[in-house]
Design an enzyme around this catalytic site. Sequence first.
Site: not given
Length: 462
Positions: A170, A245, A279, A369
């Site tokens: 997905k 992750e 990331c 972040e």
Amino acid sequence: MKAHDGMYIGGAWRPAAGPDVIEVVNPADEQVIATVPAGTAEDVDAAVRAARAAFPARAATPPAERAARLAALRDVLQARKDEIAETVTAELGSPLAFSQAVHAAVPIAVAASYADLAATYAFEEKAGTSTVHHEPVGVVGAITPWNYPLHQIVAKVAPALAAGCTIVLKPAEDTPLTARLFAEAVHEAGVPAGVFNLVTGLGPVAGQALAEHPGTDMVSFTGSTAVGKRIGAIAGGAVKRVALELGGKSANVILPSADLARAVNVGVANVMSNSGQTCSAWTRMLVHRDQYDRAVELAAAAAAKYGDRIGPLVNAKQQARVRGYIEKGLAEGARLVAGGPDAPRERGYFVSPTVFADVTPEMTIAQEEIFGPVLSVLRYEDEEDALRIANGTVYGLAGAVWAGDEAEAVAFARRMDTGQVDINGGRFNPLAPFGGYKQSGVGRELGTHGLAEYLQTKSLQF
Ligand code: NAD
């Protein structure tokens, strides 16, 4: 505008169960370039059933045959690399040269590494009087983000194929065209029907249905920490294997003995590439107080050089979020030395390359972040202070250390709470395990460690 039909299930493109579609937007000009079906739980169920049915034969396939399919997949990706780069540029917005050099090239290297590993990995070993077999986990639900759309897919599908698993993917709703292209490549490579399946759709609908489906034995997720926590809870509740992750807030530690100009320039390039949507980006630059002013000057100049060469962010929501963080940095007292919150163009989801000085460790822009082209430069007093700042977030995905002497950088890196550290610049290595300490995740991708995620052991005693 192209309206794409169907989901890739059981080796063929099949009509979606429902009528809903997802619009794919080019973030550079805000035009709708395509639509894809928005899959439902029914599509996910069909895909999981196909993967389940294909699993016994797949698990029994000799590693040499899995290796041959992976080598074929690598070759198809290589042959279609220009199309891949153009597709990523169209739906993610990254400049074409970057799409060619990174978005298309890295997945080819990763597929190649798993073609080799499938052929050479010790799927059977001896432990005293026992024989230990490393067997595939089963049906894998893979959920991926948009920022490195093909890399994130290949980093899951290639090791899962090497292990002998079957897969339902997905992909992110912003970048489904790259995922469709990948499904075509898998088909062309001769991977048997049902081994790889694709369902496009929204995260809370198709993604959640996949994670919750009783027919998946493992969920491998890359994305935000917020969604990762939910996936982890779902997997925990069902006692499924899970790999996560997640986000990062990595530190780029420049020790006083380092080549300052090089460390700053490479550090800025690292944050600005892919418009900051990485990331593992080193979004906190840590500089000794004696070199601080010079480093800030260098960083501001380096960021200004990017100017127009930087691509847009992936969508309007992400652009608004990043601009919000820049406003927050200003409100909390950080000093803007490059860029700022104003949109640099009328059209497209652009944000200027931005650098903040006088950032303190507790500020929001030093903790959360941002996922945009925003660098924070922090001042440290001594090495212990640098270590405290570097380790002072909930994340631990990556980082960098620069020093005149490699051993000095390594000694510092060994004390960092993070999964990957580049020493004096480093180099991308597709065999190096990648993954997070702390809230940056659970498990590892790439190389043998990435392969082991998709294996379980059976020991036979004699
Ligand atoms: P996201 O978490 O919003 O989405 C990631 C994927 O999860 C998408 O496919 C999305 O559709 C799906 N999803 C969303 N809600 C879901 C739900 N309730 N159930 C199941 N699936 C759901 O993240 P994003 O905005 O696409 O990506 C950016 C994030 O990904 C950043 O935080 C970044 O740090 C992280 N990331 C991590 C790594 C890594 O390797 N650690 C790599 C790339 C990106």
